[in-house]
Design a protein around this motif. Structure first.
Motif, PDB file in Angstrom:
ATOM      1  N   PHE A   1      -6.585  -2.123   5.830  1.00 40.54           N
ATOM      2  CA  PHE A   1      -6.903  -2.217   4.403  1.00 40.54           C
ATOM      3  C   PHE A   1      -8.333  -2.670   4.100  1.00 40.54           C
ATOM      4  CE2 PHE A   1      -2.304  -2.246   4.408  1.00 40.54           C
ATOM      5  CZ  PHE A   1      -1.986  -1.477   3.292  1.00 40.54           C
ATOM      6  N   PHE A   2      -9.012  -3.250   5.084  1.00 40.10           N
ATOM      7  CA  PHE A   2     -10.354  -3.769   4.818  1.00 40.10           C
ATOM      8  C   PHE A   2     -11.393  -3.193   5.788  1.00 40.10           C
ATOM      9  CE2 PHE A   2      -7.575  -7.407   3.381  1.00 40.10           C
ATOM     10  CZ  PHE A   2      -7.795  -7.231   2.024  1.00 40.10           C
ATOM     11  N   THR A   3     -11.193  -1.964   6.234  1.00 42.64           N
ATOM     12  CA  THR A   3     -12.123  -1.373   7.210  1.00 42.64           C
ATOM     13  C   THR A   3     -13.529  -1.246   6.650  1.00 42.64           C
ATOM     14  OG1 THR A   3     -11.349   0.816   6.523  1.00 42.64           O
ATOM     15  CG2 THR A   3     -10.421  -0.084   8.547  1.00 42.64           C
ATOM     16  N   GLU A   4     -13.643  -0.948   5.370  1.00 43.75           N
ATOM     17  CA  GLU A   4     -14.968  -0.766   4.769  1.00 43.75           C
ATOM     18  C   GLU A   4     -15.603  -2.090   4.357  1.00 43.75           C
ATOM     19  OE1 GLU A   4     -14.826   2.163   1.690  1.00 43.75           O
ATOM     20  OE2 GLU A   4     -13.805   3.624   2.965  1.00 43.75           O
TER      21      GLU A   4
ATOM     22  N   LYS B   1     -10.964 -10.676   5.011  1.00 43.90           N
ATOM     23  CA  LYS B   1      -9.818 -10.882   5.905  1.00 43.90           C
ATOM     24  C   LYS B   1      -8.579 -11.197   5.074  1.00 43.90           C
ATOM     25  CE  LYS B   1     -12.648 -10.751   9.416  1.00 43.90           C
ATOM     26  NZ  LYS B   1     -12.762  -9.489  10.150  1.00 43.90           N
ATOM     27  N   SER B   2      -7.422 -10.770   5.550  1.00 43.38           N
ATOM     28  CA  SER B   2      -6.182 -11.066   4.832  1.00 43.38           C
ATOM     29  C   SER B   2      -5.818 -12.537   4.979  1.00 43.38           C
ATOM     30  CB  SER B   2      -5.050 -10.180   5.354  1.00 43.38           C
ATOM     31  OG  SER B   2      -4.933 -10.302   6.759  1.00 43.38           O
TER      32      SER B   2
END
Length: 195
Positions: free
Chosen positions: A156-159, A164-165
């Motif tokens: 969900f946070f590749t970009e 960080k979750s």
């Protein structure tokens, strides 16, 4: 001014963490309303490090559920929506805008490890504000930490690898039939002291 008992009940005393939800949709209007309340809660230096992903589609919920542990996957899939509360370790980049009366604030955070501590603390606060805002608006939540953080970050946070979750939460109108009996809430003296 003290809130009336009905408000205190809705926010705290009778509010519950839900495992299941009624077949009633939630969407962008509710997400925006929650954000408009939760963004007003205090964070250190108005850092607002939480970065939210609102998983409303079945595809997004399936993607997240595949990274959850045990029964959490089923809870995510069946909820009307699920929210990833993330934390921006580079929150300091936003301080010139968010904390304008201290122009040098960004320079106070050169150390990534120190930023991670602050981002975790303050995004956790914002996650609590999310829960309370949802309750205030008549919605219910099911916060959880049973998931693979590294996999969620990659999915969900590749970009935005600096995000960080922290934790995730289901969101909707809670089904009372999904509730377990309330777990104990001890009296003041068990976990508190006054010095």
């Amino acid at each position: 001014m003290i809130l009336p008992d009905a408000s205190l009940d809705q926010l705290f005393r009778t509010a519950r963490t839900f495992n299941g939800y009624l077949d009633q949709p939630v969407g962008e209007d509710e997400f925006l309303a929650i954000w408009e309340l939760m963004k007003m809660g205090p964070t250190s230096m108005n850092s607002l490090p939480a970065r939210m992903v609102w998983c409303a589609s079945d595809a997004a919920k399936d993607k997240l559920a595949a990274l959850a542990i045990g029964g959490n996957a089923d809870k995510i899939r069946k909820a009307p929506a699920c929210v990833i509360i993330g934390m921006d370790v580079d929150f300091h980049e936003q301080l010139p805008e968010l904390f304008p009366h201290a122009p040098g604030a960004k320079a106070m955070f050169p150390d990534r490890a120190a930023r991670e501590v602050m981002a975790l603390r303050n995004s956790s606060l914002q996650g609590a504000y999310f829960i309370m805002a949802a309750r205030a608006l008549g919605l219910d939540t099911g916060p959880m930490s049973g998931f693979d953080n590294t996999a969620v970050d990659a999915a969900f946070f590749t970009e935005t690898p600096h995000v960080k979750s922290n934790f995730i939460s289901t969101l909707g109108y809670g089904d009372p039939a999904s509730l377990h009996p309330r777990s104990p809430r001890p009296e003041f003296g068990k976990f508190n002291r006054i010095d």
